[in-house]
Enzyme design. Sequence first.
Site, PDB file in Angstrom:
ATOM      1  CE  LYS A  29      -3.896   2.263   2.217  1.00 35.46           C
ATOM      2  NZ  LYS A  29      -3.283   3.603   2.097  1.00 35.46           N
ATOM      3  CD1 TRP A  30       2.197   1.162  -4.000  1.00 31.89           C
ATOM      4  CD2 TRP A  30       4.143   2.152  -3.514  1.00 31.89           C
ATOM      5  NE1 TRP A  30       3.195   0.351  -4.457  1.00 31.89           N
ATOM      6  CE2 TRP A  30       4.404   0.920  -4.184  1.00 31.89           C
ATOM      7  CE3 TRP A  30       5.217   2.943  -3.122  1.00 31.89           C
ATOM      8  CZ2 TRP A  30       5.693   0.484  -4.446  1.00 31.89           C
ATOM      9  CZ3 TRP A  30       6.496   2.506  -3.385  1.00 31.89           C
ATOM     10  CH2 TRP A  30       6.731   1.288  -4.050  1.00 31.89           C
TER      11      TRP A  30
END
Length: 357
Positions: A29-30
């Site tokens: 998850k950026w």
Amino acid sequence: MDLPVQPPVDPMLAKSVPAIPAGQRYEPKWDGFRAIVFRDGPDVEITSRNTKSIARYFPEVVAGALANLPQRCVLDGEIVVPSVTHAGLDFEALLQRIHPAASRVELLARTTPALFVAFDLLALDDEDLTARPFDDRRAGLVQALAGSGAEHPFYVTPSTDDVAVAARWFEQFEGAGLDGVVAKRADGPYLPGKRGWSKIKHDRTADCVVAGYRVHTSGPDAVGSLLLGLYTDNGSLASVGVVGAFTMARRRELFAELQPLRTDLAAHPWGAAVEAASARTPREAETSRWNRGKDLSFVPLRPERVLEVAYDHMEGTRLRHTAQFRHWRPDRDPLSCTYAQLEEPVSYALTDVLAAR
């Protein structure tokens, strides 16, 4: 533009779940700006999560799209900025990119260039791919970028169907500034604006000192947010973040509760720094991410009350997102609220994340 998927597009979203679900596809998850890139020949548009154009703030990403992407395509992903001082991401540097002056944007594009990490392919040539299974879109994304010779600043996010690998990523990648793990059904279509994916984020707690408050926009008798502090090894009180999600009734209650703690700025731990910098806040460069003209001055309080907050992770010495109020801790000595209580993430380089498989 004349693409099979036209701007604006509401990005597909994820709902929070407490644990990594089995039997799905997993990605890091950026922690950046969600963005959709549209390219139609010489024309490039980049829209944000709220569908507004942000192309002017990232000229290097526009140039990279023209140099490396297929002639006609639509990509979903995240804009991030690598840190120039450590091996991870720098969200503060990313925030600085949203600036009204073109000259400033151009300077930052050279000194702190952004990357686009792609994780979905919505259209290619004349085909709308949103109804296709995620696995098909993922394969098309990898092939489309590889075939076009895509390179900096465009990357494809790592992906795995091994839940054990996803669990390892969840623990390791935080050290590079990432935000958790996203799970996606392999057979799922792309659903604009719908929460069809799952996200698993880090959830931690910390006991912080209440060092002040900001007044709510509704009036002077309500608290907008509480300013949080932690003591450093040398005994100084550092500003670490804010907590601000309260009902209006609770904001007024907090205002009344905190009045006996009000103090003069000169007697406050942050007073000397604020006055020396001729600033209004304990952090000279502090600004609102959403409203550049917002008044961020604060009411100083004697640092005598402690509260427990929930947070996902730290960025440097600060809480990355607004913390969530849990409860007061009358049993804690404020001087015992130090950085030593915080869990240290495993150090991990951004380049290793991008290279993961």
